[in-house]
Design a protein around this motif. Structure first.
Motif, PDB file in Angstrom:
ATOM      1  N   PHE A 145     103.212  55.004  60.716  1.00 20.19           N
ATOM      2  CA  PHE A 145     103.006  53.700  61.335  1.00 20.19           C
ATOM      3  C   PHE A 145     101.580  53.646  61.852  1.00 20.19           C
ATOM      4  O   PHE A 145     101.175  54.446  62.685  1.00 20.19           O
ATOM      5  CB  PHE A 145     104.004  53.515  62.480  1.00 20.19           C
ATOM      6  N   TRP A 146     100.788  52.662  61.375  1.00 19.13           N
ATOM      7  CA  TRP A 146      99.368  52.674  61.728  1.00 19.13           C
ATOM      8  C   TRP A 146      98.827  51.328  62.217  1.00 19.13           C
ATOM      9  O   TRP A 146      97.746  51.258  62.775  1.00 19.13           O
ATOM     10  CB  TRP A 146      98.527  53.140  60.542  1.00 19.13           C
ATOM     11  N   ARG A 147      99.620  50.227  62.094  1.00 22.62           N
ATOM     12  CA  ARG A 147      99.067  48.938  62.532  1.00 22.62           C
ATOM     13  C   ARG A 147     100.175  47.945  62.831  1.00 22.62           C
ATOM     14  O   ARG A 147     101.179  47.876  62.111  1.00 22.62           O
ATOM     15  CB  ARG A 147      98.150  48.368  61.459  1.00 22.62           C
ATOM     16  N   GLY A 148      99.988  47.184  63.933  1.00 18.84           N
ATOM     17  CA  GLY A 148     100.864  46.074  64.269  1.00 18.84           C
ATOM     18  C   GLY A 148     100.024  44.832  64.514  1.00 18.84           C
ATOM     19  O   GLY A 148      98.896  44.919  65.020  1.00 18.84           O
ATOM     20  N   TYR A 149     100.543  43.653  64.186  1.00 18.43           N
ATOM     21  CA  TYR A 149      99.742  42.440  64.307  1.00 18.43           C
ATOM     22  C   TYR A 149     100.622  41.211  64.530  1.00 18.43           C
ATOM     23  O   TYR A 149     101.829  41.212  64.228  1.00 18.43           O
ATOM     24  CB  TYR A 149      98.876  42.230  63.059  1.00 18.43           C
ATOM     25  N   HIS A 150      99.997  40.179  65.061  1.00 16.75           N
ATOM     26  CA  HIS A 150     100.591  38.842  65.149  1.00 16.75           C
ATOM     27  C   HIS A 150      99.485  37.863  65.519  1.00 16.75           C
ATOM     28  O   HIS A 150      98.733  38.078  66.475  1.00 16.75           O
ATOM     29  CB  HIS A 150     101.696  38.762  66.202  1.00 16.75           C
ATOM     30  N   GLY A 151      99.378  36.784  64.763  1.00 16.36           N
ATOM     31  CA  GLY A 151      98.445  35.717  65.097  1.00 16.36           C
ATOM     32  C   GLY A 151      97.025  35.928  64.616  1.00 16.36           C
ATOM     33  O   GLY A 151      96.267  34.956  64.506  1.00 16.36           O
ATOM     34  N   TYR A 152      96.624  37.167  64.352  1.00 16.82           N
ATOM     35  CA  TYR A 152      95.280  37.435  63.829  1.00 16.82           C
ATOM     36  C   TYR A 152      95.379  38.649  62.915  1.00 16.82           C
ATOM     37  O   TYR A 152      95.510  39.779  63.377  1.00 16.82           O
ATOM     38  CB  TYR A 152      94.286  37.697  64.960  1.00 16.82           C
ATOM     39  N   ASP A 153      95.344  38.382  61.619  1.00 11.55           N
ATOM     40  CA  ASP A 153      95.538  39.443  60.627  1.00 11.55           C
ATOM     41  C   ASP A 153      94.518  39.261  59.508  1.00 11.55           C
ATOM     42  O   ASP A 153      94.696  38.442  58.609  1.00 11.55           O
ATOM     43  CB  ASP A 153      96.959  39.385  60.071  1.00 11.55           C
ATOM     44  N   VAL A 154      93.428  40.010  59.589  1.00 10.63           N
ATOM     45  CA  VAL A 154      92.404  39.983  58.546  1.00 10.63           C
ATOM     46  C   VAL A 154      92.420  41.335  57.847  1.00 10.63           C
ATOM     47  O   VAL A 154      92.306  42.385  58.494  1.00 10.63           O
ATOM     48  CB  VAL A 154      91.007  39.691  59.128  1.00 10.63           C
ATOM     49  N   ARG A 155      92.568  41.310  56.543  1.00  9.78           N
ATOM     50  CA  ARG A 155      92.739  42.538  55.768  1.00  9.78           C
ATOM     51  C   ARG A 155      91.412  43.073  55.245  1.00  9.78           C
ATOM     52  O   ARG A 155      90.412  42.370  55.170  1.00  9.78           O
ATOM     53  CB  ARG A 155      93.687  42.287  54.586  1.00  9.78           C
ATOM     54  N   ALA A 156      91.436  44.339  54.874  1.00  3.68           N
ATOM     55  CA  ALA A 156      90.265  44.961  54.263  1.00  3.68           C
ATOM     56  C   ALA A 156      90.062  44.422  52.853  1.00  3.68           C
ATOM     57  O   ALA A 156      91.008  44.015  52.180  1.00  3.68           O
ATOM     58  CB  ALA A 156      90.435  46.473  54.237  1.00  3.68           C
ATOM     59  N   LEU A 157      88.814  44.422  52.422  1.00  2.47           N
ATOM     60  CA  LEU A 157      88.474  43.922  51.095  1.00  2.47           C
ATOM     61  C   LEU A 157      88.992  44.862  50.019  1.00  2.47           C
ATOM     62  O   LEU A 157      88.814  46.076  50.094  1.00  2.47           O
ATOM     63  CB  LEU A 157      86.960  43.771  50.966  1.00  2.47           C
ATOM     64  N   GLU A 158      89.675  44.282  49.028  1.00  4.91           N
ATOM     65  CA  GLU A 158      90.070  45.014  47.825  1.00  4.91           C
ATOM     66  C   GLU A 158      89.332  44.375  46.653  1.00  4.91           C
ATOM     67  O   GLU A 158      89.561  43.208  46.334  1.00  4.91           O
ATOM     68  CB  GLU A 158      91.581  44.938  47.586  1.00  4.91           C
ATOM     69  N   TRP A 159      88.461  45.141  46.040  1.00 10.07           N
ATOM     70  CA  TRP A 159      87.657  44.595  44.958  1.00 10.07           C
ATOM     71  C   TRP A 159      88.560  44.053  43.854  1.00 10.07           C
ATOM     72  O   TRP A 159      89.435  44.734  43.344  1.00 10.07           O
ATOM     73  CB  TRP A 159      86.728  45.665  44.385  1.00 10.07           C
ATOM     74  N   GLY A 160      88.315  42.789  43.467  1.00 12.11           N
ATOM     75  CA  GLY A 160      89.055  42.188  42.376  1.00 12.11           C
ATOM     76  C   GLY A 160      90.413  41.660  42.770  1.00 12.11           C
ATOM     77  O   GLY A 160      91.093  41.051  41.960  1.00 12.11           O
ATOM     78  N   ARG A 161      90.826  41.855  44.053  1.00 11.74           N
ATOM     79  CA  ARG A 161      92.154  41.401  44.457  1.00 11.74           C
ATOM     80  C   ARG A 161      92.136  40.430  45.627  1.00 11.74           C
ATOM     81  O   ARG A 161      93.088  39.694  45.837  1.00 11.74           O
ATOM     82  CB  ARG A 161      93.046  42.599  44.817  1.00 11.74           C
ATOM     83  N   THR A 162      91.070  40.442  46.425  1.00 12.44           N
ATOM     84  CA  THR A 162      91.022  39.577  47.606  1.00 12.44           C
ATOM     85  C   THR A 162      89.713  38.794  47.627  1.00 12.44           C
ATOM     86  O   THR A 162      88.728  39.185  46.997  1.00 12.44           O
ATOM     87  CB  THR A 162      91.139  40.409  48.892  1.00 12.44           C
ATOM     88  N   ARG A 163      89.731  37.691  48.379  1.00 15.44           N
ATOM     89  CA  ARG A 163      88.547  36.846  48.495  1.00 15.44           C
ATOM     90  C   ARG A 163      87.625  37.406  49.564  1.00 15.44           C
ATOM     91  O   ARG A 163      88.063  37.802  50.642  1.00 15.44           O
ATOM     92  CB  ARG A 163      88.964  35.424  48.851  1.00 15.44           C
ATOM     93  N   TRP A 164      86.327  37.414  49.292  1.00 13.10           N
ATOM     94  CA  TRP A 164      85.351  37.992  50.208  1.00 13.10           C
ATOM     95  C   TRP A 164      85.331  37.266  51.548  1.00 13.10           C
ATOM     96  O   TRP A 164      85.213  37.887  52.595  1.00 13.10           O
ATOM     97  CB  TRP A 164      83.952  37.954  49.574  1.00 13.10           C
ATOM     98  N   GLY A 165      85.465  35.939  51.523  1.00 15.81           N
ATOM     99  CA  GLY A 165      85.360  35.187  52.760  1.00 15.81           C
ATOM    100  C   GLY A 165      86.569  35.300  53.661  1.00 15.81           C
ATOM    101  O   GLY A 165      86.569  34.777  54.759  1.00 15.81           O
TER     102      GLY A 165
END
Length: 370
Positions: A145-165
Motif C-alpha cells: 500500500f503506497w498511496r491514498g487520494y481523494h479530490g486531487y489525483d494527478v498521475r505520473a506520465l506514461e509515455w504513449g499512454r497519458t496526456r502531458w498536460g
C-alpha cells in the motif's frame, strides 16, 4: 445426570461404589462448567479480553481498534477474509471510511502496488496513520500500500499512454507525513459566485453610475415598455470589468480575528461567459474564456500541500492585481501577511472554514459578476 457408581460393573462392592460417588467431581462442577460454555463469545468479562485478543491473534490491530470488545467481534470476521479486498473494506469501516481499490496494471514494473480512492477527505491527519495501519495489515503478502487520494489525483506520465498536460513528469501527486510511508493526496473545492457591490467597484476605481434605464421585471403589471436586455447596462458592466487593473490575482485567507494567514497566487484569471462546454466550472455552471465583451471574471487559486499548515481560515477573498513585496521571490506562489503590494482592495470576501493540512490542497474558484 448419571451417578459415577452406576458406571461400575455389577460385581463392584458397596465400598467401591461409595468411593466412586464421593470422588466424582463432575457432580460438583457440572453446573459451573455448563454456565461457562460460550461465555467468551457472548459477553466475556473485561479481564478476559487481553487473553482473547492473544488467543485470536488480533494483537497487531490493537493500535487501530482500541475498543477490545469491537476488536474481538470484528477481528475474527476480518481474519477469515484477510488478504482479500473484503478485509480492506471491513478494516476501513472500523475507522468510518470507505474506499475503492486502485491496483497497478500488470504492464507496470511495480505491478503489486495498491492505491485506495477514499470516498472523502480525511477528517483528521491522525486518521491517515490508522488507515495506513489497517490497510497494510489487510493486504496479501505480495502487495504494497503506497498511496491514498481523494479530490486531487494527478498521475505520473506514461509515455504513449497519458496526456502531458494532465500528468506529472516525476511522480504521482501527494506528500508523506511522519509515521507513514504512504503518499497522501487530497483536494477540496470551494465555489464562490459573487455579484460585485458598489463599494467594491468604487474601491477598485471602476465604478460607473447606472444608466437609469428601466429594466424588465416579472412582477410588474403591466410590464413597462423596456427591452428584454439593456444594451446600456451590459455595456456598463463590460466597461467596469475592462477597467479592472491587469495583473496577477491573489486569494487572501484570513483567520477568525481577520488577520491574514497568507496569500496564494491565482493560477487562472480570465474574463468569461456562460457556456455549456466551458473549461471552467462553478458548481453546475460552466464558463468559457471571453477576451472581449465579458461581464464576468473567473479566478481560481489552489494552495499547495502544507500552505498555511496549522491554521484555520474563516474567510477568503481576492486581490485582483498585486505583485510580491520587496524581499520575496517574484515567482512565489504562497506569501505571508505583508507579502504582496498593494494588499488591497480585497473583494468577494466569503466566509469559509478551511483547516489547512499537509496532505490537502484547497481549491478556491470564484466568478465575479460586474
Amino acid at each position: 445426570m448419571v451417578a459415577a457408581s452406576a458406571l461400575l460393573p455389577p460385581a463392584s462392592t458397596k465400598l467401591e461404589r461409595a468411593y466412586a460417588d464421593a470422588t466424582d467431581l463432575f457432580a460438583r462442577t457440572h453446573d459451573a462448567v455448563s454456565s461457562m460454555r460460550g461465555i467468551k463469545l457472548r459477553n466475556p468479562p473485561p479481564s478476559w479480553l487481553p487473553f482473547l485478543v492473544y488467543e485470536y491473534g488480533l494483537g497487531e490491530l490493537t493500535p487501530y481498534v482500541p475498543n477490545l470488545y469491537d476488536l474481538i467481534d470484528e477481528g475474527i470476521r476480518w481474519q477469515r477474509v484477510r488478504g482479500t479486498p473484503a478485509s480492506i473494506f471491513r478494516a476501513l469501516g472500523w475507522l468510518g471510511y470507505s474506499a475503492a481499490l486502485d491496483e497497478a496494471p500488470p504492464r507496470r514494473r511495480f505491478w503489486n502496488v495498491l492505491q485506495i480512492a477514499l470516498e472523502r477527505v480525511r477528517d483528521d491527519e491522525a486518521d491517515l496513520i490508522r488507515i495506513d495501519g489497517v490497510t497494510t495489515l489487510s493486504l496479501p503478502k505480495r502487495s504494497t500500500f503506497w498511496r491514498g487520494y481523494h479530490g486531487y489525483d494527478v498521475r505520473a506520465l506514461e509515455w504513449g499512454r497519458t496526456r502531458w498536460g494532465q500528468t506529472l513528469w516525476s511522480a504521482y501527486s501527494g506528500v508523506r507525513i511522519p509515521q507513514s510511508d504512504v503518499k497522501w493526496s487530497f483536494g477540496r473545492p470551494y465555489d464562490i459566485d459573487h455579484a460585485m457591490t458598489q463599494a467594491e467597484l468604487q474601491a477598485l476605481g471602476v465604478w460607473i453610475e447606472p444608466t437609469g434605464e428601466v429594466e424588465l421585471g416579472w412582477d410588474d403589471i403591466p410590464w413597462p415598455d423596456a427591452p428584454w436586455t439593456s444594451d446600456a447596462e451590459h455595456a456598463r458592466s463590460v466597461a467596469m470589468l475592462a477597467a479592472v487593473p491587469a495583473g496577477t490575482a491573489w486569494a487572501v485567507f484570513r483567520d477568525a480575528d481577520g488577520a491574514v494567514i497568507g496569500y496564494r497566487r491565482a493560477r487562472a484569471r480570465w474574463p468569461v461567459r456562460p457556456a455549456p462546454g466551458g473549461i471552467y466550472a462553478i458548481g453546475s455552471n460552466r464558463y468559457a474564456v471571453e477576451l472581449s465583451g465579458a461581464t464576468r471574471l473567473y479566478i481560481e487559486a489552489m494552495t499547495d500541500f502544507g500552505d498555511g499548515f496549522g491554521s484555520t481560515a474563516f474567510s477568503v477573498g481576492f486581490v485582483l492585481s498585486a505583485v510580491p513585496a520587496a524581499g520575496f521571490a517574484p515567482g512565489a506562489r504562497w506569501l505571508p501577511a505583508g507579502g504582496i503590494v498593494p494588499a488591497g482592495p480585497v473583494v468577494a470576501e466569503t466566509p469559509v472554514s478551511i483547516e489547512f493540512g499537509r496532505t490537502v490542497r484547497e481549491r478556491v474558484r470564484a466568478v465575479l459578476r460586474f
